[in-house]
Design an enzyme around this catalytic site. Structure first.
Site, mmCIF file in Angstrom:
data_model
loop_
_atom_site.group_PDB
_atom_site.id
_atom_site.type_symbol
_atom_site.label_atom_id
_atom_site.label_comp_id
_atom_site.label_asym_id
_atom_site.label_seq_id
_atom_site.Cartn_x
_atom_site.Cartn_y
_atom_site.Cartn_z
ATOM 1 N N CYS A 1 0.784 -1.236 0.000
ATOM 2 C CA CYS A 1 0.000 0.000 0.000
ATOM 3 C C CYS A 1 0.809 1.277 0.000
ATOM 4 O O CYS A 1 1.948 1.333 0.473
ATOM 5 C CB CYS A 1 -0.871 0.078 1.246
ATOM 6 S SG CYS A 1 -2.034 -1.238 1.364
ATOM 7 N N GLY B 1 1.466 0.117 -5.125
ATOM 8 C CA GLY B 1 0.264 -0.692 -5.305
ATOM 9 C C GLY B 1 -0.439 -0.317 -6.591
ATOM 10 O O GLY B 1 -0.748 0.852 -6.798
ATOM 11 N N ASN C 1 -1.602 0.808 5.570
ATOM 12 C CA ASN C 1 -0.430 0.231 4.929
ATOM 13 C C ASN C 1 0.246 -0.657 5.957
ATOM 14 O O ASN C 1 0.718 -0.158 6.983
ATOM 15 C CB ASN C 1 0.533 1.337 4.475
ATOM 16 C CG ASN C 1 1.816 0.756 3.894
ATOM 17 O OD1 ASN C 1 1.838 -0.373 3.436
ATOM 18 N ND2 ASN C 1 2.874 1.554 3.910
ATOM 19 N N GLY C 2 0.281 -1.959 5.670
ATOM 20 C CA GLY C 2 0.917 -2.871 6.611
ATOM 21 C C GLY C 2 0.181 -4.190 6.685
ATOM 22 O O GLY C 2 -0.613 -4.523 5.807
ATOM 23 N N TYR D 1 14.277 -1.662 -1.978
ATOM 24 C CA TYR D 1 13.479 -1.899 -3.172
ATOM 25 C C TYR D 1 12.222 -1.057 -3.284
ATOM 26 O O TYR D 1 11.910 -0.510 -4.330
ATOM 27 C CB TYR D 1 13.104 -3.381 -3.197
ATOM 28 C CG TYR D 1 12.185 -3.798 -4.312
ATOM 29 C CD1 TYR D 1 12.695 -4.105 -5.583
ATOM 30 C CD2 TYR D 1 10.818 -3.882 -4.114
ATOM 31 C CE1 TYR D 1 11.850 -4.485 -6.618
ATOM 32 C CE2 TYR D 1 9.965 -4.265 -5.148
ATOM 33 C CZ TYR D 1 10.492 -4.564 -6.391
ATOM 34 O OH TYR D 1 9.668 -4.935 -7.413
#
Lengths: 488, 488, 488, 488
Positions: free
Chosen positions: C17, C43, C119-120, C260
């Site tokens: 996310c 995403g 997000n997570g 990344y």
């Protein structure tokens, strides 16, 4: 003896077009949209409008129903501000279902533009196309309609009017054409008047030309007159000017317009379609009475003829079949099993109405006969004790070449079977058809020159040569069941 | 002195096409899809493929990116089983953004079909079109490419090959053409070889012809040779046959292909594009050194030239600007405010890299100059102490007529401003451009006849007459800044 | 020893996310759109925005890229006039790809509304969900994020702030949450700060909270501070108020963000991502030098690390691989053959650069290894004489539970093969990875409490218990290769 | 005295749903699609199907007609292989037109799933919802139907059947519910049987439960019995089990089903709808004869009542109005001018039928009166000399709370005007309505307990308390025109 003409498969009995044009009004594209809406029954597989915006023509078209093409998205907004327009709804035959065949066609020239909308079928299209190609013409569509554009463009005549006349004299068959240029709207009808074509006038005096009077009503236009066979009508800022491209004319409008295609609220050459159908029903009752309890018409197309039949016989006219209002789109594929389901999704029988009754089932025509078979079966399942089928038109035995998508006899039940065979196949207790004379009388259009109608589907008497289609019909001519009149 | 040619608005510096053709493989349309994918940078506003299925040509095309047209829906499935195909990606200029201009064009004849994909621009298109229209031709597109179809169709020559040669000798300007008939695939390149065009061969021996070698790699084809100026290549079941439609040729490929358009992994006439760009950077460094801390290239197009510049100077080549990977679609409208936001959505500066640094900002070219202005501003906001702009090509001062969408000088910054003005406008500490000689040397394509390159954008020396565009350029000729060579 | 957690298939290494929230600006939904655009890399399978219009929350969301959902149609217009908004871009794991899982989730109450963007990944989600369901909760999504809404709603605390704190203390794992009510915007970060989360301020003083600083730049916001582990930030018309929901915190941000996921232009806890990657490259060069001619990075994610490697070694950093700009959509299905083609559609080798050269191929990580295999093959086909692969991160051997879609080791090449096996499988002349210490040093985030990083993927030291996932990991614990720290 | 209930705007007289469920057949989703097709008249703004595939429930739903949602794209394919299914067509009231309200709703639990399709309206929904929210429930839709899911989930009962019974006893109002779990299909009808609900059986013995018998016919199912008020029917692999959730029942089906909503081919509690309508027409003729020439029904809904009227009077039943078959989509916006055009696009008068005639115009009901006004005007324009309007139901004066979208009297013409005023407003020569007794007699459903019908719209006698709606109706109660029965 079945024929298949020009290798085309056909799927049913479908009119190939409805057209609408208007000059000099505000928001001409909007008006054309409403007019085409009233003509949607004449073609459901594509729609287009060309509007004149600031003196230039712009085209919007797409596959599907009018509302798919113009009811969403920006297609109609793109034509906002048009002060003249022509529109078209199309029935696309299989194999030519590309967007490039959706009309109005629009050709661009360095110095001009011309849009064309066509209802009908040109019988010398293959010869003309080959000749034009030999002379270097490139066709972008596989539609016969494009031929006229090339003929106009190549005409040595000086004025646009003269070029159009020149081109119209080279094509044969059935045609109602609307042409729009930045300068004028042109309307032309073939010398036999195979297709209906009417002129109306809105409150401000501006002219509308369209396939049926029903489209005039929707846009609030008053009926002025039918376009006459052989006429070229020019409408521009100076008003309407009526001229002829030929004097050799003889009205022989396609009788199928009265039987099936046109809307019941339309008038064609002064004859209301619903009223004509009621007379067909009454005449049918006179020709083929039967002892029964109730009359049931197949909705919606046969309700007029059923009503005429019922009134003439005094039998109650009952709603033994109900039609689903939401049939526009189904994802049915054409297997036998699914075809029956398609009929059942469209029509339902009403047990409370037909149970225990001897039913006269009235339909307007029989093409393949499969739908009739399913309907008879549905009535019996709902308890009908007898089902007598009465058809408001004669036996459909020969192909059409003037603008209906039925150019083969292979699938025509009446072309391949006797009355007794047909009765058995559809499972009826009895089956009868209106006579050709009965049909002609019921429509009542007779002119000094004759019936005013094309009844070739039923009797094989074609009112004109059929040119490129002639070789395929030769076996019928040889068998003595078909003949062709000379051009007038 | 700014000119605007033929009333066309232009939006930027855009190549007008990428083309791909193949004959004799399984699933030729799929291969064409993959090949076009590698050419998407050459045109993003429309894509099409014509495939040969069972000996007949079928067309699928649409507006938008290749993946919009073929990556969803049934367009590619509709071409399944094709054993030959041609494809096209298009940059549509404003005002002609209709589907009818999306190539390959496909013309149907009673006895044949022909599909055409064109990369380039015909300089005598207006004259030819008017002449063809006078002779009765009807154009369905506003594209110049359609002209060739009419010329072929009207040629009195006997064979298709002879008709094509005949037609090719009537058109001028820049063109790489692919033509597909049910019988063969034809490829032709203009006498100056303005556009890149290469032949490859897949494992089974079948031939592929396409705009760039990058497309060969994606489909697993080996490079065979560049199509040479004036050649007509015919590929059919008998193999490949190479012929000339003219012997009067002189290679002068558009230098913009090396500077900007072609992919870095493509080779054009034996010169790798990335390597050429590195040499441009190195030459630029030699011509215009500057005391600085780091080199920053504008991603992605200028990374090669920046790398060459950095290597030559020994300065570190840093990622001071980052490009968003997802920029395909934005809903930005072209107001000044939004244009700046569009640049900011596309590019970001990296404070950690540029803060406190004297930056050499390397870009491949300056067209309007607005993007450069925004980037310089972003670098300063991120803390760059100095920004020296170095451009890997000469000042872009004159319009293109051979296939790039820049036919006016109105918006060309270098056509309307001095170097000092430009430096101030973009807000740089200094601004320098590669020299024309430096560009020619860096590409290194020199032939006996000359540079092998068209550098008219920079020096005004057009390698051929420009026909219909000549009147608009007359003021430049009169001013002595532009001249035209005769046809070879 | 491969594990597969909770029966989920996984497809690659994907962040789940990106989130963005703003309070008190004009056209907050537009700003959120621009902010999310900068987070699209986090995403691509769904996007949504909830805006506050006239005091009420309205939700718009859809499947696909942000521009698919908001760049066309009316979704963004529907949010016009919003003065606060939260947005979300999502990577949907297979099996849960329904629209109901697209965030922000929006819950309606008779008296209020609450929107949530997360997000997570919550490590005790299964236990919590089961418990809530037992207590009568109905879940409309299969997303773990919805749990927080239920916990807030069921909290006996009096104020919204207290309810949120209460709920936050019940969930474990990785989470950056944005909550929007008609009255305030709330932001909360888990006690380890597994995910990046930053606060910015626009010119008018209004606050923005989002996943990466790159999103601040695009909307013209200045960086204020990182949200700290365990914080609950409340933003309303009174300004920003910072509070803690727990004091037991220990920063251990996911190292994969630096390696990344995050954009190179983002700063995380004061460390610029591009610069950190350059240091990884330099450290990698120091740890694993090799005799070679050129360095080639895999575009675009590995260009920073390649640049660091090249600078440290003095080898030229060359563009031996080119990435196609247009890869958003392909219709590729996941067969082996097509997977290779997908790589070839995305990346091309440049023969002119690599032919005859000994290449150091630098990549950021190896997950499955198949892409590496194809790239090595492409370089050899282009003539590379040797290919030495150097990876800018340690061997990826253990699954993630804090918000990355890699919860199984089945497909992790390094989890199942030795270095020698991996070298052979990808066909390299040599293969080396950065050490864990090298990674930690290169990022340079060390705190008094430790590295400040989660490196469990590489060394098996998980910084917290993993709750519901623990049973699946037990074999690794038993084998002594994995351990879990207690909660702080 | 006009009321507006709960702030909702209403647009017309629209039934809110059609539902269909089946257990144990092959391709249950396909069958549900066909069944819903026959129920499309009950809701056109959204459709959904939940199918059981391999023991799990999957939901597909969308906005628009059934064919928009399932006739294109992959929605139906996604449900392939289902062996049980429930489906729903919805009329969405304005303001709640989101996808989240489209049914069947589907709730996921860790250990189970439950899908719900609801036809009706819960009168204590606001109270229940508030209470559930207070207890921590989160609603994802604004639909009252979701309440039942929460009540079931929170029930302390042990079995699913007991939980459902428990929940059903907490809701009031009109409801036909279908619930699908992986283990069974449940059907429940409210204690007054306000909505029609029938059970059928297909050839293999499997059971179907749906809103109308018309849907049974389309899927080839035989009618078994009506679901009775207060019943809970369970269908699973063991067959059908009929139980009651309450014994306090009293059949009072909504009379509007007979008057307007249901299809003419459906039977409700043994009474065929078409036949009932014919009797309404006959009774109307007896109550309000008039000297006239022809009877014209408003197609299609009023054709049955017109036929009954005509038969009873001996007047000819004529097609004086024609309905366009293609009205599904128009882009009409609701200005007065456009509303008239919308009527004209839908209906046309037939001059040939009505000119010079005294017309009895028969319609089923008058809601706002505007359509009647336009139709009367159209008939006069077509030349009708007199237009006498006869309505097959009593004056519609009071709102509905049991499942029809008419919860205000503001726009009800009969609630705000006298008969004389109404006659003048629609421009008729005379206007008469069927009496309530006449309606009850014509339907003929009388039971020992009473009429078996709800006629509250017409007489103000509500058969039950209306709970949350009671305050809004208090002024009517005070005025003595409305009263409420106690629950049975």
């Amino acid at each position: 003896m079945a024929i298949k003409v020009m290798g085309q498969d056909t799927k049913g009995l479908n009119e190939e077009c409805g057209i609408f044009g208007v000059w000099g009004v505000n928001e001409a594209a909007d008006m054309t949209y409403y007019g085409l809406h009233a003509l949607q029954h004449r073609g459901q597989e594509g729609a287009g409008i060309v509007g004149r915006q600031n003196g230039k023509l712009r085209q919007e078209r797409g596959l599907g129903l009018l509302a798919d093409v113009f009811g969403r998205g920006t297609a109609l907004q793109n034509l906002a501000g048009s002060d003249a327009a022509v529109g078209h709804v199309r029935y696309a035959t299989s194999g030519s279902n590309g967007i490039e065949n959706i009309q109005p066609l629009l050709a661009h020239f360095s110095d001009s533009q011309i849009a064309l909308a066509h209802n009908g079928n040109l019988t010398n299209q293959f010869t003309l196309r080959k000749q034009l190609e030999t002379d270097g013409a490139i066709f972008q569509s596989s539609s016969d309609s494009e031929i006229l554009l090339h003929l106009i463009r190549r005409s040595p005549a000086e004025t646009m009017g003269a070029k159009i006349k020149d081109a119209l004299n080279q094509v044969h068959g059935g045609f109602a054409f609307l042409l729009l240029t930045p300068d004028a709207l042109y309307a032309a009808l073939d010398p036999h008047g195979f297709r209906p074509f009417v002129i109306g006038q809105v409150d401000g005096g501006q002219y509308v030309v369209t396939s049926e009077t029903a489209a005039l009503n929707v846009v609030g236009a008053k009926f002025v007159r039918d376009v006459q066979p052989g006429e070229l009508v020019t409408i521009d800022d100076a008003g309407m000017h009526i001229d002829h491209f030929t004097e050799n004319t003889a009205l022989q409008i396609d009788s199928m317009e009265y039987i099936y295609f046109a809307r019941p609220d339309s008038d064609i050459y002064g004859v209301n379609v619903h009223t004509a159908r009621k007379r067909m029903g009454a005449t049918l009752a006179a020709e083929h009475a039967v002892d029964a309890d109730i009359v049931v018409g197949v909705p919606n197309s046969s309700l007029s003829v059923a009503s005429g039949y019922a009134e003439a016989t005094g039998l109650p006219n009952e709603m033994g079949l109900v039609k689903n209002q939401y049939i526009a789109r189904t994802f049915i594929e054409p297997t036998q099993d699914r075809r029956e389901r398609a009929v059942r999704m469209k029509l339902s029988s009403v047990r409370g109405v037909v149970a225990g009754k001897r039913v006269v089932l009235v339909d307007d025509s029989i093409v393949r006969g499969t739908t009739s078979m399913y309907i008879v079966r549905m009535l019996r399942e709902a308890g009908a004790s007898e089902v007598h089928v009465r058809i408001g038109s004669p036996r459909f035995r020969f192909p059409s070449f003037y603008g209906i998508d039925m150019q083969t006899t292979e699938e025509l039940m009446a072309a391949n079977h006797s009355l007794a065979e047909m009765t058995a196949m559809i499972g009826a207790d009895s089956l009868e058809f209106l006579s050709v004379d009965g049909l002609v009388d019921a429509i009542g259009l007779k002119t000094e020159q004759g019936t005013g109608l094309t009844t070739a589907y039923f009797d094989g008497h074609y009112p004109s040569p059929i040119y490129d289609y002639a070789p395929a019909m030769q076996p019928f001519v040889d068998a003595g069941v078909v003949d062709f009149m000379e051009e007038p």
